[in-house]
Design an enzyme around this catalytic site. Structure first.
Site, mmCIF file in Angstrom:
data_model
loop_
_atom_site.group_PDB
_atom_site.id
_atom_site.type_symbol
_atom_site.label_atom_id
_atom_site.label_comp_id
_atom_site.label_asym_id
_atom_site.label_seq_id
_atom_site.Cartn_x
_atom_site.Cartn_y
_atom_site.Cartn_z
ATOM 1 N N LYS A 1 102.142 26.249 7.951
ATOM 2 C CA LYS A 1 103.381 26.962 8.297
ATOM 3 C C LYS A 1 104.434 26.545 7.293
ATOM 4 O O LYS A 1 104.371 25.456 6.727
ATOM 5 C CB LYS A 1 103.842 26.585 9.712
ATOM 6 C CG LYS A 1 104.711 27.628 10.360
ATOM 7 C CD LYS A 1 103.878 28.830 10.742
ATOM 8 C CE LYS A 1 104.423 29.629 11.877
ATOM 9 N NZ LYS A 1 103.364 30.399 12.535
HETATM 10 N N1 GLU Z 1 103.006 33.950 11.726
HETATM 11 C C1 GLU Z 1 101.875 34.462 12.403
HETATM 12 C C2 GLU Z 1 101.329 33.467 13.397
HETATM 13 O O1 GLU Z 1 102.049 32.616 13.876
HETATM 14 C C3 GLU Z 1 100.828 35.017 11.449
HETATM 15 C C4 GLU Z 1 100.276 34.050 10.455
HETATM 16 C C5 GLU Z 1 99.392 34.717 9.400
HETATM 17 O O2 GLU Z 1 99.185 35.909 9.477
HETATM 18 O O3 GLU Z 1 98.941 33.991 8.506
HETATM 19 O O4 GLU Z 1 100.207 33.528 13.807
#
Ligand code: GLU
Length: 418
Positions: free
Chosen positions: A108
């Protein structure tokens, strides 16, 4: 790394991990290797603002584990972003990817900023400079960003362009959640919300409640709005919607097309004339069949969990329910919880499809995307229900156990280097 525990969201992610690891009886060394984030980067991001002044923003990227492939996860632009929150979200991405059987670890990233206060030019400058600071840390075989709270397709396009300029050729596979015209996947934008709706409908079919279904959604961003639209399309009535500007309620159902127009004009749901204004805590407590927290972490607290009147809690957000609230929910078996790492997994699953399509330069129809996604969600739900039944644990614990077990097994098989 224990300094991170000062952060309430990271402490919550650790508490969930510890509970699942206890149930799995993970040996101490394997438990430690599986738990802590592998790599973290903090960067200073200087941006020339429209005023001519330079502001320096704090940016982060955390890669939780690298044992199953590249790391994967979104980039968040929000005022409260810090290293602890980003680390917790990276950890949850690991369990989510592992639960869904994707060849990724969790990651993240984020920048502490208020995207509402940035002009388009400032947002572009911030995005490009943040990407530049991360150039040696991300990569299509090492760490692949995507959108999250406060970021969108345009921001992914700027990230891809910055990275591609550095490489000297187009590298669409460096990010997912891009516009379709530059290598994005059909269906990615709606995938998280539609995944939530798909799972809610599966739960309804399993006899969790009778239709027609009344739904309350907290958060009307990319996840909440698409979940609401899809549920409305399949016959549900959306009786309440809230976002950071306020909350609106209408027992007979809210006209979502009208609400969307209002949001486009006014920047939020507040003041929507065809529904009643309501307090944003109260809205969570109104009678409904399905409650969808689709905003931020730790909103379903112990007190709220005691008072909610839903039959299905469908977690569109990451980490919306605190461990204290989970204890209350354990005493309320009438509420069926679709845990976050399953419920919102549609986004990262279609991100995986996008990455595969980019690597192969061979693109799928929307039908192919959704057939594959729905199959994977159905399988994961079935696995969770079976595990919960067998081990007599909550659906959340079952989901976490499946995810954590897979990561721990990979670490054990690969062994310790050197
Ligand atoms: N931000 C999204 C999540 O929390 C998607 C992450 C992604 O597609 O890599 O799952």
């Amino acid at each position: 790394m224990r300094f991170l525990l000062d952060n309430p969201t990271f402490a919550m992610a650790c508490r969930q991990f510890d509970q699942a690891a206890d149930l799995l009886e993970l040996p101490r060394a394997l438990r430690e290797r599986t738990k802590w984030p592998k790599r973290m980067v903090a960067v200073a991001v200087p941006v020339r603002m429209d005023s001519g002044e330079v502001s320096v923003f704090n940016g982060y990227r955390v890669q939780h584990h690298l044992s199953l492939g590249p790391t994967k996860g979104g980039i968040r632009y929000a005022p409260g972003v810090d290293l602890g929150e980003v680390s917790a979200l990276a950890m949850w991405m690991s369990w989510k990817c592992a639960l869904m059987g994707l060849p990724f670890g969790g990651a993240k990233g984020g920048v502490a900023c208020d995207p509402q206060m940035l002009s388009r030019r400032e947002c572009e400058a911030l995005t490009r400079r943040y990407t530049q600071e991360l150039i040696s840390f991300i990569g299509s075989r090492s760490d692949i960003p995507a959108p999250d709270l406060g970021t969108d397709e345009q921001i992914m396009a700027w990230m891809m362009d910055t990275y591609s300029n550095h490489a000297g050729y187009a590298v669409p596979e460096i990010v997912t959640g891009k516009p379709v015209s530059i290598g994005g996947s059909l269906g990615r934008r709606e995938a998280t919300g539609r995944g939530v709706a798909f799972l809610v409908n599966r739960a309804v079919e399993m006899g969790k409640l009778a239709s027609p279904v009344r739904v309350i959604v907290q958060g009307f961003g990319n996840v909440g709005s698409h979940a609401a639209l899809e549920l409305a399309r399949t016959g549900a009535s959306i009786v309440g919607v809230s976002d950071r500007t306020g909350a609106v309620y209408r027992s007979g159902g809210i006209d979502l097309a009208g609400l969307q127009q209002h949001v486009a004009r006014q920047g939020g749901v507040r003041g929507f004339p065809e529904a009643e204004p309501i307090d944003d805590r109260e809205i969570l407590l109104q009678p409904c069949d399905v409650l969808i927290p689709a905003a931020v972490e730790r909103v379903i607290t112990e007190d709220i969990a005691r008072k909610v009147q839903c039959r299905i809690l469908a977690e569109g957000a990451n980490g919306p329910t605190t461990p204290e609230a989970d204890e209350v929910l354990a005493e309320r078996p009438e509420i069926f919880v679709l845990p976050d790492i399953l419920c919102n997994a549609g986004g990262v699953v279609v991100s995986y499809f996008e990455w595969v399509q980019d690597l192969q330069s061979f693109f799928w129809s929307e039908r192919e995307v959704y057939d594959a996604l729905n199959r994977m969600l159905t399988d994961a739900l079935a696995k969770i229900l079976k595990r919960a039944e067998r081990e007599k644990v909550s659906t959340r614990m079952a989901a976490l156990m499946i995810g954590i077990e897979r990561v721990a097994a990979a670490k054990k098989l690969r062994g310790l280097f050197p």
